[in-house]
Scaffold this motif. Sequence first.
Motif, PDB file in Angstrom:
ATOM      1  N   LEU A 187      -0.736   8.786  -3.314  1.00  0.00           N
ATOM      2  CA  LEU A 187      -0.589   8.911  -1.867  1.00  0.00           C
ATOM      3  C   LEU A 187       0.870   9.204  -1.552  1.00  0.00           C
ATOM      4  N   ILE A 188       1.101  10.273  -0.802  1.00  0.00           N
ATOM      5  CA  ILE A 188       2.461  10.707  -0.502  1.00  0.00           C
ATOM      6  C   ILE A 188       2.585  11.009   0.989  1.00  0.00           C
ATOM      7  N   ARG A 189       3.652  10.509   1.575  1.00  0.00           N
ATOM      8  CA  ARG A 189       3.921  10.753   2.992  1.00  0.00           C
ATOM      9  C   ARG A 189       4.879  11.939   3.128  1.00  0.00           C
ATOM     10  N   ALA A 190       4.592  12.798   4.108  1.00  0.00           N
ATOM     11  CA  ALA A 190       5.411  13.993   4.313  1.00  0.00           C
ATOM     12  C   ALA A 190       5.497  14.296   5.803  1.00  0.00           C
TER      13      ALA A 190
ATOM     14  N   PHE B 165      -5.470  15.898   3.424  1.00  0.00           N
ATOM     15  CA  PHE B 165      -4.703  15.080   4.360  1.00  0.00           C
ATOM     16  C   PHE B 165      -5.563  13.942   4.888  1.00  0.00           C
ATOM     17  N   ASP B 166      -5.039  12.720   4.791  1.00  0.00           N
ATOM     18  CA  ASP B 166      -5.700  11.530   5.319  1.00  0.00           C
ATOM     19  C   ASP B 166      -5.170  11.298   6.734  1.00  0.00           C
ATOM     20  N   SER B 167      -5.944  11.710   7.733  1.00  0.00           N
ATOM     21  CA  SER B 167      -5.481  11.632   9.118  1.00  0.00           C
ATOM     22  C   SER B 167      -5.426  10.197   9.631  1.00  0.00           C
ATOM     23  N   ASP B 168      -6.185   9.286   9.014  1.00  0.00           N
ATOM     24  CA  ASP B 168      -6.163   7.885   9.437  1.00  0.00           C
ATOM     25  C   ASP B 168      -4.838   7.224   9.063  1.00  0.00           C
ATOM     26  N   ARG B 169      -4.392   7.475   7.843  1.00  0.00           N
ATOM     27  CA  ARG B 169      -3.151   6.865   7.368  1.00  0.00           C
ATOM     28  C   ARG B 169      -1.941   7.780   7.521  1.00  0.00           C
ATOM     29  N   ARG B 170      -2.186   9.028   7.958  1.00  0.00           N
ATOM     30  CA  ARG B 170      -1.115   9.997   8.188  1.00  0.00           C
ATOM     31  C   ARG B 170      -0.309  10.257   6.920  1.00  0.00           C
ATOM     32  N   LEU B 171      -1.015  10.491   5.821  1.00  0.00           N
ATOM     33  CA  LEU B 171      -0.359  10.846   4.568  1.00  0.00           C
ATOM     34  C   LEU B 171      -1.300  11.715   3.742  1.00  0.00           C
ATOM     35  N   TRP B 172      -0.774  12.240   2.640  1.00  0.00           N
ATOM     36  CA  TRP B 172      -1.556  13.120   1.776  1.00  0.00           C
ATOM     37  C   TRP B 172      -2.190  12.321   0.645  1.00  0.00           C
TER      38      TRP B 172
END
Length: 236
Positions: free
Chosen positions: A65-68, A93-100
């Motif tokens: 899981l990576i945030r960008a 893209f995981d729109s719930d957690r706002r990360l990839w």
Amino acid sequence: GKKKVNTGNYSHLVSFKIDALQTPAIPLSFPRTWQSFHDFNLEIEVPKNSSTITWLKDISYVESLIRAPNDVQLSGVIDYNDLTVENGSLVQFDSDRRLWQLLFAPQCIGQHKITVFAKHHEESKPKCALQFDLNVTHLKLPIKFPTIYGTFKNRKGRIYEPLNGILKTGTTISIHCLIPGASDVNLTIDSIWANKEGYEDPVFKRTITVGSKKLTIYAKYGEGSSYQAFITYLVQ
């Protein structure tokens, strides 16, 4: 220490003794990174402080899981013996957690390399950002991910099920994915259009009977536009 004007060896100045009362069970390590990792302002959520993604018993794939930033798009590959594993990665893209969410599915045991790429949406060529190691110790049920297309990536689609891109002919399955902002969504079974149903922006969910060749989900954006391929499953 020594004075700047002096030449020769340094003399002993001070020493410290460290009593480590508690050390981490797993030593800290960090993945290989390129300058683009910092340029794109990426943050690794999983795995934390590790150069290796852990392989667990009875799994078919691993997750990172990576945030960008919002204008950055990620992609990735898994390599074995310097060869890329076909359909071995799924980046969404995981729109719930706002990360990839980056999923990687090896096809054999052994040492693998996982490489993550990043680019801005308007750029055509991604850049190497970081790299993890993966040691696959056992593998009972290898899978291949579905084929995803540019529209899936650009529109930040997401697959909930099925994650296995190889379907069994004649079986009844549930399809559940996110297709944000589409004006219409439909699918073909063995190149034959199905009845339209199951889409309420952004969720596409329906039950179908698998054909004998392939299943492709299409999305349309805007009135008068044509359908664009979103996800394809193969059939065995």
